[in-house]
Write a protein that holds these residues in place. Structure first.
Motif, PDB file in Angstrom:
ATOM      1  N   GLY A   3       0.674  -1.361   0.038  1.00 24.75           N
ATOM      2  CA  GLY A   3      -0.055   0.061   0.109  1.00 24.75           C
ATOM      3  C   GLY A   3       0.916   1.224   0.077  1.00 24.75           C
ATOM      4  N   ARG A   4       2.111   1.323  -0.147  1.00 30.61           N
ATOM      5  CA  ARG A   4       2.804   2.461   0.079  1.00 30.61           C
ATOM      6  C   ARG A   4       3.904   2.352  -1.241  1.00 30.61           C
ATOM      7  N   LEU A   5       3.861   3.523  -1.688  1.00 30.62           N
ATOM      8  CA  LEU A   5       4.903   3.826  -3.036  1.00 30.62           C
ATOM      9  C   LEU A   5       6.302   3.424  -2.696  1.00 30.62           C
ATOM     10  N   HIS A   6       6.734   2.372  -3.273  1.00 34.35           N
ATOM     11  CA  HIS A   6       7.930   1.674  -3.018  1.00 34.35           C
ATOM     12  C   HIS A   6       8.974   2.232  -3.861  1.00 34.35           C
ATOM     13  N   SER A   7       8.750   2.410  -5.354  1.00 33.92           N
ATOM     14  CA  SER A   7       9.908   3.077  -6.173  1.00 33.92           C
ATOM     15  C   SER A   7       9.388   3.706  -7.172  1.00 33.92           C
ATOM     16  N   ILE A   8      10.153   4.741  -7.861  1.00 40.93           N
ATOM     17  CA  ILE A   8       9.799   5.176  -9.166  1.00 40.93           C
ATOM     18  C   ILE A   8      10.977   4.909 -10.073  1.00 40.93           C
ATOM     19  N   THR A   9      10.683   4.003 -11.185  1.00 39.26           N
ATOM     20  CA  THR A   9      11.789   3.767 -12.142  1.00 39.26           C
ATOM     21  C   THR A   9      11.574   4.258 -13.628  1.00 39.26           C
ATOM     22  N   THR A  10      12.570   4.827 -13.922  1.00 38.61           N
ATOM     23  CA  THR A  10      12.358   5.386 -15.199  1.00 38.61           C
ATOM     24  C   THR A  10      13.736   4.741 -16.025  1.00 38.61           C
ATOM     25  N   ILE A  11      13.716   4.802 -17.528  1.00 38.43           N
ATOM     26  CA  ILE A  11      14.624   4.035 -18.353  1.00 38.43           C
ATOM     27  C   ILE A  11      14.923   4.767 -19.459  1.00 38.43           C
ATOM     28  N   ASP A  51      16.576  -0.220 -29.920  1.00 31.89           N
ATOM     29  CA  ASP A  51      15.504  -1.108 -29.422  1.00 31.89           C
ATOM     30  C   ASP A  51      15.506  -1.681 -28.171  1.00 31.89           C
ATOM     31  N   ARG A  52      16.597  -1.268 -27.293  1.00 28.97           N
ATOM     32  CA  ARG A  52      16.781  -1.780 -26.038  1.00 28.97           C
ATOM     33  C   ARG A  52      16.967  -0.759 -24.890  1.00 28.97           C
ATOM     34  N   ILE A  53      16.962  -1.151 -23.851  1.00 35.51           N
ATOM     35  CA  ILE A  53      16.963  -0.377 -22.527  1.00 35.51           C
ATOM     36  C   ILE A  53      18.336  -0.250 -22.205  1.00 35.51           C
ATOM     37  N   SER A  54      18.901   0.809 -22.215  1.00 36.89           N
ATOM     38  CA  SER A  54      20.383   1.161 -21.926  1.00 36.89           C
ATOM     39  C   SER A  54      20.574   1.546 -20.292  1.00 36.89           C
ATOM     40  N   GLU A  55      19.599   1.997 -19.627  1.00 34.14           N
ATOM     41  CA  GLU A  55      19.869   2.519 -18.200  1.00 34.14           C
ATOM     42  C   GLU A  55      18.447   2.495 -17.712  1.00 34.14           C
ATOM     43  N   VAL A  56      18.504   2.073 -16.151  1.00 31.00           N
ATOM     44  CA  VAL A  56      17.403   1.663 -15.587  1.00 31.00           C
ATOM     45  C   VAL A  56      17.639   2.653 -14.187  1.00 31.00           C
ATOM     46  N   LEU A  57      16.834   3.708 -14.046  1.00 30.21           N
ATOM     47  CA  LEU A  57      17.226   4.649 -12.666  1.00 30.21           C
ATOM     48  C   LEU A  57      15.966   4.446 -11.764  1.00 30.21           C
ATOM     49  N   THR A  58      16.206   4.066 -10.527  1.00 31.39           N
ATOM     50  CA  THR A  58      15.181   3.650  -9.554  1.00 31.39           C
ATOM     51  C   THR A  58      15.287   4.524  -8.517  1.00 31.39           C
ATOM     52  N   VAL A  59      14.286   5.257  -8.184  1.00 30.70           N
ATOM     53  CA  VAL A  59      14.263   6.259  -6.763  1.00 30.70           C
ATOM     54  C   VAL A  59      13.614   5.507  -5.947  1.00 30.70           C
ATOM     55  N   MET A  60      14.255   5.153  -4.709  1.00 30.83           N
ATOM     56  CA  MET A  60      13.675   4.470  -3.687  1.00 30.83           C
ATOM     57  C   MET A  60      13.625   4.969  -2.282  1.00 30.83           C
ATOM     58  N   ASN A  61      14.499   6.068  -2.287  1.00 31.44           N
ATOM     59  CA  ASN A  61      14.761   6.770  -0.931  1.00 31.44           C
ATOM     60  C   ASN A  61      13.129   7.356  -0.558  1.00 31.44           C
ATOM     61  N   PRO A  62      12.546   6.749   0.639  1.00 31.14           N
ATOM     62  CA  PRO A  62      11.352   7.501   0.984  1.00 31.14           C
ATOM     63  C   PRO A  62      11.134   8.734   1.165  1.00 31.14           C
ATOM     64  N   ASP A  63      12.139   9.476   1.569  1.00 31.32           N
ATOM     65  CA  ASP A  63      12.045  11.118   1.718  1.00 31.32           C
ATOM     66  C   ASP A  63      11.804  11.562   0.165  1.00 31.32           C
ATOM     67  N   LYS A  64      12.041  11.161  -0.850  1.00 33.32           N
ATOM     68  CA  LYS A  64      11.749  11.470  -2.044  1.00 33.32           C
ATOM     69  C   LYS A  64      10.361  10.890  -2.568  1.00 33.32           C
ATOM     70  N   LEU A  65       9.841  10.218  -2.075  1.00 34.04           N
ATOM     71  CA  LEU A  65       8.611   9.647  -2.594  1.00 34.04           C
ATOM     72  C   LEU A  65       7.475   9.776  -1.404  1.00 34.04           C
ATOM     73  N   ARG A  66       7.823  10.536  -0.416  1.00 34.39           N
ATOM     74  CA  ARG A  66       6.607  10.704   0.539  1.00 34.39           C
ATOM     75  C   ARG A  66       5.622  11.783  -0.053  1.00 34.39           C
ATOM     76  N   ARG A  67       5.953  12.621  -0.921  1.00 34.71           N
ATOM     77  CA  ARG A  67       4.632  13.392  -1.486  1.00 34.71           C
ATOM     78  C   ARG A  67       3.531  12.767  -2.092  1.00 34.71           C
ATOM     79  N   TRP A  68       4.065  11.668  -2.716  1.00 29.94           N
ATOM     80  CA  TRP A  68       3.034  10.838  -3.607  1.00 29.94           C
ATOM     81  C   TRP A  68       2.784   9.631  -3.008  1.00 29.94           C
ATOM     82  N   GLN A  69       2.883   9.465  -1.474  1.00 30.66           N
ATOM     83  CA  GLN A  69       2.461   8.255  -0.955  1.00 30.66           C
ATOM     84  C   GLN A  69       1.117   7.763  -0.989  1.00 30.66           C
ATOM     85  N   HIS A  70       0.131   8.927  -1.141  1.00 34.77           N
ATOM     86  CA  HIS A  70      -1.333   8.489  -1.310  1.00 34.77           C
ATOM     87  C   HIS A  70      -1.987   8.965  -2.456  1.00 34.77           C
ATOM     88  N   GLY A  71      -0.826   9.110  -3.463  1.00 33.09           N
ATOM     89  CA  GLY A  71      -1.508   9.339  -4.915  1.00 33.09           C
ATOM     90  C   GLY A  71      -2.294   8.624  -5.541  1.00 33.09           C
TER      91      GLY A  71
END
Length: 291
Positions: free
Chosen positions: A258-266, A271-291
């Motif tokens: 029930g809580r936002l765990h991560s935001i991943t962009t690529i 035709d392939r994915i070269s980089e995966v960036l994942t923000v998991m620090n809860p301080d950076k996700l708190r604003r959208w926890q209940h989005g």
């Protein structure tokens, strides 16, 4: 009148500060400091309020960026920019041009690339490329000659170009690959993940020392696939994933109990994915926890 003038330029000043710092909270602090300086200034002697405010914000931003670089050197694991805008709904049905424009300016991949630049180099590049300032305007603002500013921008372009994908793809193709990656990573399908990634793909995750995350960039398709296989076996059944947007670009949003765990962009190269960036620090996700 003093407040009205500042408020007229607030959004532009915040955009500049955020691009300089990659942090919403730091950008807000810089804009607040700029307001304090503006409120105490002799306005009768200021002929161009916008130029004065941009100069103040840039110099405050450079000072804060110098401090932040020291802080990030001791950050627990990789540091990634803090998302400015997250939409938990899929991007379809919304204004695709608006999303694409925002992503082109402040995508997490672009902001992460900007970390390669020194503070003044970053400021010169952003003023030139993002805010369309000419060198005659940038030079006095940074306290350098026009020739030096031109050289800074040239070096910045070269460094950023070296980190960008060689082959661009359409937004639809980008999202298609992200969706396939979402399904493959959720199920821990090593073969499918490996097939989606370039051989030398790079994964960066930012847990801020507060949640379990890879503490250094992970290189190679097979190593990244093994990681997602292990994560799926450990917590796969307790997570839900869907496609939303982060800073205007398609993003994989994962929820854990029930809580936002991560935001991943690529980043996509051909035709392939070269980089995966994942923000998991809860301080950076708190604003959208209940989005």
């Amino acid at each position: 009148m003093t407040t009205q003038i500042f408020e007229t330029h607030r959004a532009r000043l915040f955009a500049l500060a955020y691009k300089l710092l990659g942090s919403r909270s730091d950008a807000e602090d810089v804009v607040q400091d700029a307001w304090l300086r503006w409120s105490q200034a002799d306005h009768d002697s200021i002929r161009d309020p916008e130029a004065w405010l941009v100069t103040a914000t840039t110099r405050l931003g450079i000072d804060r960026l110098r401090q932040a670089r020291h802080e990030r050197a001791t950050y627990p694991g990789p540091w990634l920019p803090e998302p400015l805008q997250v939409d938990t709904a899929p991007p379809s049905g919304r204004d695709p041009e608006q999303h694409a424009d925002l992503a082109g300016q402040v995508s997490l991949a672009f902001l992460a690339l900007l970390e390669r630049l020194g503070p003044e180099e970053r400021a010169a590049f952003l003023l030139k490329e993002a805010f369309d300032y000419d060198y005659a305007q940038i030079a006095p603002l940074l306290g350098h000659s026009e020739a030096n500013c031109r050289q800074m921008v040239h070096r910045a372009r070269s460094r950023l170009q070296a980190g960008r994908p060689r082959f661009e793809v359409t937004r639809d193709r980008h999202r298609e690959l992200l969706e396939r990656f979402m399904h493959a990573s959720q199920s821990g399908d090593k073969a499918a993940i490996t097939q989606l990634l370039t051989a030398n793909a790079r994964l960066v995750s930012d847990g801020g020392g507060k949640v379990t995350a890879v503490i250094r960039p992970l290189l190679g398709a097979e190593r990244i696939a093994r990681l997602y296989w292990a994560v799926a076996r450990r917590i796969g059944s307790t997570t839900q994933a869907r496609i939303g947007t982060a800073n205007g670009e398609p993003a994989l949003l994962r929820w854990h109990r029930g809580r936002l765990h991560s935001i991943t962009t690529i980043s996509v190269d051909g035709d392939r994915i070269s980089e995966v960036l994942t923000v998991m620090n809860p301080d950076k996700l708190r604003r959208w926890q209940h989005g």
